[in-house]
Design an enzyme around this catalytic site. Structure first.
Site: not given
Ligand code: SF4
Length: 351
Positions: A93, A106, A113, A117, A120, A335
C-alpha cells in the site's frame, strides 16, 4: 518468454551499461531514463528520439514494468490509499496526501515488516520480502499517473517496511527520484524514516546529498522502547541518539523525531521531560502523532489534557514540536495502519 531485466528500476549508469553492451553510446541511457521517469512513458515504441532499430531491440531484450494499480480508496480528508498487486501476487500500500506544504506520497519499502513494533499493524503481517527499486519508484509513478501529478512533490518512505533494512534499493530509489533527468526532486523533498537501525542509518549518512531523515522514537526509556520497538534491544536509545548527532546535516537542516503518543503508556509529563533531555540540544523537530485506535491493537489515543500537557513541556523547552493527526484514518491509511490487503478486481480489470 518474459525478459528478465526490468529497466524501470535501473539508475542512469546501469541503463548506460545495458545499452553499451549492445554498442549504444552512453547518452542513450539518459534518453531512456528521461522517457521513463520524466515523461512516464512505459512503451519503447513511443520513445521517438531513439532509433527505430534500438526501440525494437530494447523491446525484445528488456521489460519496462511499473506496478499494477489494484485498488484505491478515497478518504473524506482528500487522501487516497492505493493498493498495488506485485508480479508475485504480494500486495503493498501507498498513500497520496494533501498537506499544507503540498502533495506528499507515502510509499512502502518492504512487503510486511520484520521490526515488530507493537503499535503497528504492518508488524502483524511479518516480513515477506524487500521491494525492488522498480517497485518503490513504481508506487510514485503509478500515483503520479493516476492523479495527473507533476513534480515537484514530496515522498516519504513511511509506508510498510523499514527502508534501512532494504538499503540498496532505498538508495537506488533516492537516486532515481532525485536525478535531474527524471523526477528531479530535491533530496530535501524525500524523507527516509527508520525505526532506529543504527548501522544503516550511519551508512545513509554517507550520502553526498542527504534526504530528510525521520526517526521513529516513541519512548524515552530503554525499558519501554524495548517493549514497543524490538529494534531497541539491539540499539539502545543512547546509541541511536549518538548516531543522530553524528549525521552530517546541512546548516538549517533538522532531523525529525516521530513520537506516537499511546494513551497511558508514553504520554506522561515525565516522558515529555525525558524527551526534552534527550533531544533538547539536537537540531530537530518532533512530530507528536496521537495513536489511531484500532480494534487489533491494545492501545488507546491519548486524552487531550495529556496531549496538551506533553506539548506544552516541549514548547517551554523550545523544542520544535507539532501535533500531527494522521490523515486517511477512515480508509486505514493512517500511520501504522497499512497492512490489510483488500480483495476485489483490479482497477485495470474493471476499466
Ligand atoms: S512502525 Fe511498523 S512498518 Fe515501521 S518499522 Fe515498525 S513494524 Fe515496521
Amino acid at each position: 518468454m518474459r525478459n528478465e531485466v526490468n529497466l524501470f528500476g535501473c539508475s542512469p549508469a546501469e541503463l548506460a551499461e545495458h545499452l553499451a553492451r549492445s554498442g549504444q553510446p552512453a547518452f542513450r541511457g539518459g534518453q531512456l531514463f528521461q522517457w521513463m521517469h520524466r515523461h512516464g512513458c512505459m512503451d519503447f515504441a513511443q520513445m521517438t528520439n531513439l532509433p527505430l532499430a534500438l526501440r525494437a531491440s530494447l523491446a525484445s531484450a528488456f521489460r519496462l514494468e511499473s506496478l499494477d494499480l489494484h485498488q484505491r480508496q478515497q478518504s473524506s480528508d482528500g487522501s487516497v490509499k492505493y493498493l498495488f498487486r506485485l508480479a508475485d501476487g504480494a500486495t503493498i500500500e501507498a498513500v497520496y496526501l494533501e498537506m499544507n506544504h503540498g502533495v506528499t506520497l507515502c510509499i512502502s519499502s518492504q512487503v510486511g515488516c520484520i521490526q515488530g513494533c507493537s503499535f503497528c499493524l504492518t508488524a502483524r503481517m511479518g516480513f515477506v520480502r524487500n521491494l525492488s527499486a522498480a517497485e518503490m519508484v513504481g508506487q510514485v509513478s503509478a500515483i503520479r499517473a493516476d492523479r495527473s501529478l507533476e513534480p515537484p512533490f514530496n515522498v516519504v518512505m513511511m509506508g510498510m517496511g523499514e527502508p534501512l533494512l532494504n538499503l540498496a534499493n532505498t538508495l537506488r530509489t533516492l537516486e532515481i527520484l532525485t536525478h535531474p533527468q527524471g523526477y528531479g526532486l530535491s533530496a530535501k523533498r524525500i524523507t527516509v524514516s527508520t525505526s532506529g537501525h543504527v548501522r544503516n542509518l550511519l551508512e545513509l549518512g554517507k550520502l553526498a546529498k542527504l534526504p530528510r531523515i525521520a526517526i521513529s522514537l516513541n519512548a524515552t526509556t530503554d525499558e519501554l522502547r524495548d517493549q514497543l520497538m524490538p529494534v531497541n534491544r539491539q540499539w539502545k536509545i543512547a546509541e541511536l541518539i549518538a548516531a543522530c548527532r553524528s549525521l552530517p546535516l546541512g546548516s538549517g537542516d533538522r532531523l525529525t523525531f516521530e513520537y506516537v503518543l499511546l494513551g497511558g503508556i508514553n504520554d506522561t509529563t515525565q516522558d515529555a521531560k525525558r524527551l526534552v533531555s534527550l533531544l533538547g540540544d539536537l537540531s530537530c523537530r518532533v512530530n507528536l502523532i496521537p495513536f489511531n485506535a484500532t480494534p487489533e491493537l491494545p492501545y488507546r489515543q491519548p486524552d487531550s489534557a495529556s496531549l496538551e500537557a506533553f506539548l506544552a513541556i516541549l514548547e517551554r523547552a523550545s523544542l520544535r514540536a507539532t501535533v500531527r493527526w494522521s490523515k486517511g484514518r477512515d480508509v486505514g491509511a493512517a500511520c501504522g495502519q497499512l497492512a490489510t490487503p483488500f480483495q476485489g478486481p483490479s482497477l485495470s480489470q474493471r476499466v
